[in-house]
Design a protein around this motif. Structure first.
Motif, PDB file in Angstrom:
ATOM      1  N   ARG A  38     -73.014  40.978 -25.507  1.00 21.83           N
ATOM      2  CA  ARG A  38     -72.118  40.254 -24.616  1.00 21.83           C
ATOM      3  C   ARG A  38     -70.832  39.898 -25.356  1.00 21.83           C
ATOM      4  O   ARG A  38     -70.816  39.778 -26.578  1.00 21.83           O
ATOM      5  N   LYS A  93     -69.126  39.006 -20.505  1.00 18.14           N
ATOM      6  CA  LYS A  93     -69.408  40.321 -19.958  1.00 18.14           C
ATOM      7  C   LYS A  93     -70.538  40.930 -20.781  1.00 18.14           C
ATOM      8  O   LYS A  93     -70.460  40.971 -22.012  1.00 18.14           O
ATOM      9  N   TYR A  95     -73.078  44.042 -21.870  1.00 16.50           N
ATOM     10  CA  TYR A  95     -73.057  45.490 -22.021  1.00 16.50           C
ATOM     11  C   TYR A  95     -74.416  46.012 -22.458  1.00 16.50           C
ATOM     12  O   TYR A  95     -75.081  45.429 -23.313  1.00 16.50           O
ATOM     13  N   GLY A 121     -70.363  47.470 -18.542  1.00 19.27           N
ATOM     14  CA  GLY A 121     -70.447  46.025 -18.568  1.00 19.27           C
ATOM     15  C   GLY A 121     -70.582  45.407 -17.194  1.00 19.27           C
ATOM     16  O   GLY A 121     -70.156  45.965 -16.186  1.00 19.27           O
ATOM     17  N   THR A 122     -71.178  44.219 -17.150  1.00 25.63           N
ATOM     18  CA  THR A 122     -71.297  43.444 -15.927  1.00 25.63           C
ATOM     19  C   THR A 122     -71.052  41.975 -16.261  1.00 25.63           C
ATOM     20  O   THR A 122     -71.546  41.463 -17.264  1.00 25.63           O
ATOM     21  N   GLN A 123     -70.270  41.301 -15.427  1.00 28.73           N
ATOM     22  CA  GLN A 123     -69.834  39.939 -15.720  1.00 28.73           C
ATOM     23  C   GLN A 123     -70.885  38.926 -15.299  1.00 28.73           C
ATOM     24  O   GLN A 123     -71.430  38.992 -14.194  1.00 28.73           O
TER      25      GLN A 123
END
Length: 128
Positions: A38, A93, A95, A121-123
């Motif tokens: 992250r 974020k 990963y 990635g995702t927040q």
């Protein structure tokens, strides 16, 4: 060749839970490292959790021990990060990371070369 696609991020109140997913495709071989990292704006990338598929070793950062769990759904070829008791400092974020073969720093190291792949990635945002 190996492709990773993260999903499951979002906004949640402190104390809540989220489960991140990493869909994996293109893997050839039976032993490899899968990990989650992250990064928050202005901060260094941080290893969160890692595991060797085909082995039994699992790593968690001290900051997430007892709250996060890394796992793999073999049927769907997906790696998960279950995040419970979320805190505002978990905001970042997230990963997904892959490295072929045995990787002694799985979950902490993040070598990027021909053996490795990253997701987009995702927040995750945790409000107090």
């Amino acid at each position: 060749q190996v492709r990773l696609v993260e999903s499951g991020g979002g906004s949640v109140q402190a104390g809540g839970s989220l489960r991140l997913s990493c869909a994996v495709s293109g893997i050839r071989g039976s032993y490899y490292c899968m990990a989650w990292f992250r990064q928050a704006p202005g901060k260094e990338r941080e290893g969160v959790a890692g595991m060797h598929i085909g082995g039994s070793s699992i790593y968690y950062a001290d900051s997430v021990k007892g709250r996060f769990t890394i796992s793999k759904d073999n049927a769907e070829n997906t790696v998960y990060l279950q995040m419970n008791s979320l805190k505002p400092e978990d905001t970042a974020k997230y990963y997904c990371y892959f490295r072929r073969g045995y990787y002694g720093a799985c979950g902490t190291g993040a070598l990027t070369d021909a053996l490795s792949s990253w997701g987009q990635g995702t927040q995750v945002t945790v409000s107090s």
